[in-house]
Design a protein around this motif. Structure first.
Motif, short mmCIF file in Angstrom:
data_model
loop_
_atom_site.label_atom_id
_atom_site.label_comp_id
_atom_site.label_asym_id
_atom_site.label_seq_id
_atom_site.Cartn_x
_atom_site.Cartn_y
_atom_site.Cartn_z
N GLY A 1 0.88 -1.42 -0.07
CA GLY A 1 -0.08 0.01 0.10
C GLY A 1 0.84 1.05 0.05
N TRP A 2 1.84 1.16 0.95
CA TRP A 2 2.99 2.48 0.69
C TRP A 2 3.71 2.43 -0.38
CZ3 TRP A 2 2.34 6.33 3.79
CH2 TRP A 2 1.94 6.36 4.90
N LEU A 3 3.91 1.43 -0.76
CA LEU A 3 4.65 1.62 -2.35
C LEU A 3 3.90 1.87 -3.34
CD1 LEU A 3 7.41 0.64 -3.56
CD2 LEU A 3 6.52 -1.70 -4.14
N ILE A 4 2.47 1.66 -3.55
CA ILE A 4 1.62 2.16 -4.52
C ILE A 4 1.64 3.69 -4.23
CG2 ILE A 4 -0.65 2.19 -5.26
CD1 ILE A 4 -0.67 -1.24 -4.71
N CYS B 1 2.60 6.41 -7.10
CA CYS B 1 1.79 7.47 -7.68
C CYS B 1 2.39 9.07 -7.44
CB CYS B 1 0.39 7.30 -7.01
SG CYS B 1 -0.32 5.93 -7.67
N ASN B 2 3.03 9.12 -6.10
CA ASN B 2 3.24 10.47 -5.80
C ASN B 2 4.75 10.51 -5.80
OD1 ASN B 2 0.70 11.55 -4.91
ND2 ASN B 2 1.00 9.90 -3.26
#
Length: 127
Positions: free
Chosen positions: A22-25, A29-30
């Motif tokens: 989740g943190w990697l996605i 994205c940012n």
């Protein structure tokens, strides 16, 4: 509640990996907007997750430590019990460091964790 506890014990590494993904996605994205400190934190987080999976397989580090230093019957332990507190700690400390990148003391905690992880493993292997 007991079933939930056994679920956590059995799947703590997978839950920790899900949190990391989740943190990697979010980071992908940012990517242009996140700070270098957050990128470094994610890299260390990835190495520690790979390391947790490495410890979960046969001939893992717990067997080495239990046999040489602590004299613990590790086979009598509930599967996953030795990694649940680590999974909670790792997920919490990394999530805080990623949420608050301007608070460098949180990132120092991550770096110190990674350094001591390597130190303890070398101490256990070579002593």
């Amino acid at each position: 509640m007991k079933k939930f506890g056994f679920f956590l014990l059995k799947n703590n590494a997978h839950l920790m990996t899900s949190c990391f993904l989740g943190w990697l996605i979010w980071a992908v994205c940012n990517w242009n907007n996140i700070e270098l400190v957050q990128k470094i934190t994610l890299g260390i987080y990835a190495f520690l997750i790979v390391h947790e999976y490495e410890e979960a397989y046969k001939d893992r580090f717990l067997e080495l430590m239990a046999g040489r230093l602590m004299k613990i019957n590790y086979k009598a332990l509930t599967p996953g019990l030795t990694h649940l507190s680590q999974a909670i700690y790792i997920t919490t400390i990394f999530s805080l460091a990623l949420l608050f990148p301007t608070q460098l003391w949180l990132t120092f905690g991550v770096i110190i964790l990674a350094i001591f992880e390597g130190y303890v493993h070398n101490m256990g292997i070579f002593l």
